[in-house]
Structures are given as C-alpha cells and as structure tokens.
Design an enzyme around this catalytic site. Structure first.
Site: not given
Length: 707
Positions: A412, A414
C-alpha cells in the site's frame, strides 16, 4: 533446525499489569457499534484453548492449574483481554531487553506506563496493527517468529542470478505468515532458465508452511538444472480441516499443486532463455493466488517496474479483456460464445495478475505522458519517486539521504523498505483527542509497542540483520480527513509537526535505554484495513465514500457470526467471489456531515497528501487520489506540480465501486432508514471461533479479480 520455537522470553522477565487495575475493566465492553463488534470478534478476538485457555482460567477465573487443564470448552477473548495481551507483550519485550542488557528496570514506572497504554488503547486513542491484535503475546509469536507481528515487507529479485529460488520463496514464506509483500522485476535478464534433470525422486510435502515453501523451492531449483521430482501431497490435511494457528480452514493440496504446475507453465517454454519481466511477475502473482486460496490470509502484493518498461506497463492492461467482455454481451449462445468465455476465464488478469498492485519508479522531472492513458482508464500504474524516497525523511526537512539503500515499498506504499526488510505499523486516532498534549502522550504508547516488535527475531536471519540495523517503524493515523475537516490544515500541520518531533524524542531516549539503534524512519500513513472499523473511523487519509452507505464484511459461511447477524436483522448474502464465504451488510451513516469523495477535487487531495508527507510521514503516505471524469486531463499537470513534494501517488477513477458486494456501497437516506428499521441487538456470545481477515487489499484499488 528446530522449528518449534524461534525465541522465548524468560518467565522472570515477563511483565504483568497489576490485577486490581485489570479487574476494573472485566465484564465491560468498549462503546462499539455492531460493525465494530463483528470486526473484532471475527478477526482479532482469539479462541482460547490449550495453553492459552489454561492461562486464562488460572489467571482470570482463579482455578488451579489442574482444574484448568481439565477444562475443554474453548472461550473467546473479550477486548479487555486483547488489550491486556498487547500491552503486556510490549512491556515484556521492553523489560526483557533492558534486564538482559543490565540497564535497569523500574517496576513502578513500568506499571504506570502499562496502565496508561492500556487505558488509551481502551479509549480508542491508539491501536496496535491488526497483526498485533491477533498475535501479540501469544505462543504463535514464539513458534513462528516476529514476522507475524510485522505488517509489511519487500524482497527484490535483483539477486536471482546468484540465488534463483531465494526471493520467490522468501515472498511466499512471509505472505503465508500474513505479511503484505512488495517486490520488483529487477531480476529480468539475470538468470538463464535451465532444463530440469529427469529423476525418479518423490518429494513428500509436509503439512506446514515450511513444507509448502520447501516444495516450491524444489520446483524452482529444478529450473536451475536440478532434479525434476514427483510430489506426494498425502500428508496435507483435507479440505475444510481447521487451521489452528492462524484460524480458518484448510484448502487441501490443490492451491499448492496449482502453484507448482504454474511454475512449469511459466518456465518450461523459456528453457535456454533469460528470464524476463513477465515471467518474474507471473511467478510472484501465482504465489499470491496460492496464499489467498490457501485460506491463510489475504495476500497483498505490489510489483515495481522502471519507468519506460513497456512490458511491465502492459502486464495489467485491461483493454483486450474489456473488448472481449463488450463483445460477449452481444453474442448469442453457441460455440463462439463458449470459446470467448474460455478466453476470458483464462486471461492472465483473471487467473493471477489481479494479485498485485503495480507501480512504476519514476523521476520527479518526468513528463508522465506515456502513463496517463492507463492511469486515466483504470488507475494503474501507481507512481513512486525513488529519488525523493531515498533522499528525504519528511519532505519539509533538508535532504538527509538516510534511506539511500531503499529498494522498494510495501503493497500500500506507506513504507519504504530495503531488500529483505520488514516493518511494524501502529495506529493513532487523532480524533479521539481533545488537545495536542493528550495526542503527544498517546504517541509514546504507540511508539513503545512498535519499537518492541523490532526487538524480536523473525525466522529469516538476513531480515533480522536489516531490522536490527534500521529499527524501522511506522506510526500512522486514521481518520485524517475528519481531522482535516474538523481542525483545518494549519492546525493539522501543527499537530503533525509536534507529533513527529515527539516520536523522534521518544526514540532517542528509549533506543539508548534499550541499547539499540535509533529508528531510521518512524512515521507513515497507511490505509488502515479492518483496524479503523473498530473505532468507526476511515483509514488513513481516505475521505468518506458517501454519507449513507453499506459497509460489507466477509465472514466464513459456517461461522456463528452469520446466524447472529441474520437473527439481528442484518442483510446476509452468499459471496459471489467465494463459495465458502458470506457477505454481511452493515448500514452506516456519517453523522459528521463531512464532504464525500465526489465533492473533493484532486488538487485538494494532493495538497493534503503533500502536507502529510511534509510534516508527518518520514516513510511514505499511502494514498488513492480519486478523480472525476472531467478531472482526468488534470492528472498530468498535477503530477508535475506535486512530484517534488511527495514520494508516491496513485489515482483511481471515482466510481461508487468497481465490483459487486464492494466494501463501501453508497445508498440513499431512505435505504439507510429502511435497513436499520428492523435491526435488533446483535448477540455474539455464541461465537467461539477465530477467523482469518478478509482476502482483499486494504486500499481503494482493490486487487480482487473482476469476475
């Protein structure tokens, strides 16, 4: 190698919160709604049996060890037990590290800190990651290692010329332990596929995670000129048998057999040739398919390619598939229609390439023209600015080149990660705080939990060395859009900047106390997944989808949760993507009256992203910038305008949802009122089984195959 225990903490180093304090929380529940209760009960509450049940009965029910050992009925954890387990785990790791290093442990201060951590967790001010809620403080961590507590990792394929099987097996191993994994296609042209040597060998596959990975390794090594073996799957438990460690049920041997067969399909035609981008990507995606089908946990993957790599960019081009689907609607039943259906069902996007989000590593001064048609059409590829990632911590701070060795990121986007690195993430809920000072006090609690996880070994020695060097963590925030709407950007920036400095202050103090390196990076923004559901918050920087919507939750068909939800009046349907799963619909209403996705421009979303990357996150900010049809032409100029202020970005056409039974389904106020009119109290007291998490990605860009 003894696979029974990876590590253990001596009994006299373990920490326990004072009983009088915990007794005040027994028989209480947090102020949760039905959706939060189901999310916790399904995913995070542990089924107490065996040694965990005995410990519970002795400690909480006052039984003798002999009396407890005679009990056979399993018990489900209540949230006060989960919270205690997570806090005592973190404090035990810290105590062990300090005592073993002869640096001095103060029990009174430890009790004070633990009580503060527990109360703030109970009040919804912070949460461990979902991995921690599931496994922190359990025998699973000792037996499987700290990988089960880490949220994400990255394995590069750049070294497959020296160790062809290594990266693929490492990815499979950690995926099966629940770690979301990133990888790349840098191994292209670095390995020549060799013909297997025929043999009469039979490989009997162990019914363990290690057994599956070893079987995969044997298959891959056969294409380095190793022996071709016949596989014996007789030891693998039958379909439907319970999986005690991670929850869920066995898939039988078929997913593993399909993975091993796919290796032949991918590599056999390439014997004598250099392995290419497509073959590497397909191998990694087939691993993801196997793990998802194996009922262990959702498989989250990201693949990174280089800007200008047309072969990589075309891997997930849906144009041909869309043309076929369009033609199918106009065809009459007959052989031609059947042939087209067969083509569609065997298209790589259906069979395996859905298993990863794909992104390109770009320069900040690129013109992005070649990427725009694909992004405008389906949102992929995402874009990573590796120069910014390696050169900067927070983008508002001077260049520090602290992460010069970063190889990629997690699914994702991050966490920036080195090759073979894992990372633990924690969640802060700024909207549960009335003051900045209170927020700063909570930061210390979440920091201590994440730092504790870095002190424990995984089952991979190389990964352990990198974790020990970097001590990378990621304190994230949920409900960011609500915070932004509530406080305004300037106040948010004040909180984020002060919060980041507090994390850094804590890390300087506690790293010295623990006798370890300071963390190379400490903050991020993750999409959240199921964890924010416990606190009725949106994950990360996601704006609300709608003011009224159904939030769907997937539950195993045989779970008692299903009957409980039906009895309480909730809508329950068979999952159209899985025969063994049902979908439960929870009607939701955003009472804050925040603006929804359709009311927000891409420019405002990007400005929020840049502010978070500038003043909070020194890792990365997971994001999905939604755009309306009339904004598609603005994506190119937006990328150029923000490339120097962010580290990654992904776009997605703004639609209500991309497939049936989506996680968020907008409804009208009338539909909402009708849905809640017949609801009654939800009773989950009969639930005695722990389940796996949903087999879906945690971000907006869903990885589920579009059937």
């Amino acid at each position: 190698m003894d696979r029974s225990v990876i590590f253990s903490i001596p009994a006299d180093h373990k920490f326990f919160i004072n009983r009088d304090f915990i007794d005040s929380y027994k028989d209480k529940e947090p102020n949760w709604g039905a959706l939060s209760k189901v999310a916790f009960t399904r995913t995070y509450a542990r089924k107490l049996e065996g040694e965990e049940l005995v410990e519970h009965l002795v400690r909480d029910k006052g039984m003798t060890a002999a009396e407890a050992a005679a009990q056979t009925d399993a018990v489900m954890e209540a949230f006060w037990q989960t919270a205690r387990r997570c806090v005592e785990f973190a404090m035990s790791v810290l105590k062990h590290s300090v005592v073993a290093g002869h640096r001095g442990w103060n029990e009174q201060k430890g009790q004070k800190q633990a009580k503060d951590m527990f109360k703030r967790l109970w009040d919804g001010k912070w949460l461990p990651p979902g991995r921690g809620l599931q496994f922190a403080g359990t025998p699973v961590v000792e037996k499987k290692g700290a990988a089960v507590l880490n949220s994400c990792g990255f394995f590069s394929t750049a070294g497959i010329g020296k160790d062809f099987a290594g990266p693929f097996c490492g990815i499979m191993d950690f995926l099966m332990l629940g770690v979301g994994m990133g990888s790349d296609v840098k191994g292209a042209d670095k390995f020549t596929v060799q013909a297997p040597v025929d043999s009469e060998g039979v490989y009997c596959v162990e019914d363990t995670r290690e057994g599956w990975v070893d079987a995969f390794r044997v298959k891959l090594k056969s294409y380095t000129g190793g022996p071709r073996v016949t596989y014996d799957y007789s030891l693998i438990r039958e379909y439907g048998a319970p999986l005690k460690t991670f929850g869920g049920t066995s898939s039988g041997y078929i997913p593993l057999k399909n993975l091993l067969d796919s290796v032949d399909t991918i590599l056999a035609p390439r014997i004598g040739q250099k392995i290419g981008v497509t073959a590497i990507a397909d191998l990694i995606n087939q691993i993801g398919v196997c793990v998802v089908a194996g009922n262990i946990r959702r498989s989250a993957e990201i693949l990174l390619g280089e800007e200008g790599d047309e072969e990589f960019t075309k891997l997930k081009d849906p144009s041909q598939l869309r043309d076929w689907q369009r033609n199918l609607k106009d065809m009459e039943d007959g052989p031609d229609k059947l042939n087209l259906l067969e083509k569609i069902s065997t298209h790589p996007l259906y069979t395996h390439r859905w298993a990863s989000n794909n992104s390109l590593m770009c320069k900040v001064d690129s013109n992005f023209a070649s990427l725009l048609p694909s992004i405008q059409s389906n949102g992929e590829p995402g874009v990573l600015f590796m120069d910014n990632i390696r050169a900067y911590s927070r983008m508002s701070d001077p260049r520090d080149n602290r992460d010069a060795k970063v190889a990629g990121c997690n699914p994702c986007s991050e966490q920036c990660l080195e090759d073979n690195e894992l990372c633990c993430l924690g969640e802060l809920n700024p909207n549960a705080h009335d003051s900045l000072d209170d927020f700063l006090d909570t930061i210390k609690c979440a920091y201590l939990y994440c730092k504790a996880v870095t002190m424990l070994p995984t089952n991979n020695p190389k990964t352990n060395r990198i974790i020990a060097k970097n001590r990378r963590i990621g304190l994230s925030m949920m409900g960011i859009w609500k915070m932004y709407e509530r406080l305004g950007l300037q106040t948010c920036i004040k909180w984020w900047d002060a919060g980041y400095k507090e994390v850094r202050r804590c890390d300087a103090v506690y790293s010295e106390w623990l006798g370890c390196n300071q963390s190379i990076k400490v903050t991020s923004v993750k999409p959240g997944g199921t964890v924010p559901l416990l606190l009725s918050e949106e994950g990360g920087m996601k704006p609300p989808t709608a003011r009224y919507y159904f939030r769907t939750v997937r539950v195993e068909q045989a779970s008692p949760i299903v009957d409980s939800c039906r009895a309480a009046g909730y809508r329950v349907e068979q999952d159209k993507a899985s025969p063994n799963t049902v979908v439960i619909y929870f009607p939701c209403h955003d009472v804050t009256e925040m603006r929804t996705s359709s009311e927000i421009t891409i420019w405002e979303q990007l400005e929020l992203l840049a502010a978070l990357q500038g003043y909070w996150s020194d890792n990365m900010v997971s994001n999905t910038i939604t755009f309306k049809p009339e904004e598609a032409s603005q994506i190119g100029p937006a990328l150029k305008a923000f490339a120097h202020r962010i580290k990654s970005v992904s776009f997605l056409p703004l639609v209500t949802h991309g497939y049936e039974q989506a996680p968020y389904i907008p409804i009208t106020a009338e539909e909402y009122e009708s849905a809640i009119a017949t609801l009654s109290n939800l009773d989950l007291s009969k639930v005695t089984e722990h389940e796996v998490d949903e087999k879906y990605c945690t971000g907006e860009a869903c990885m589920i195959p579009q059937r």
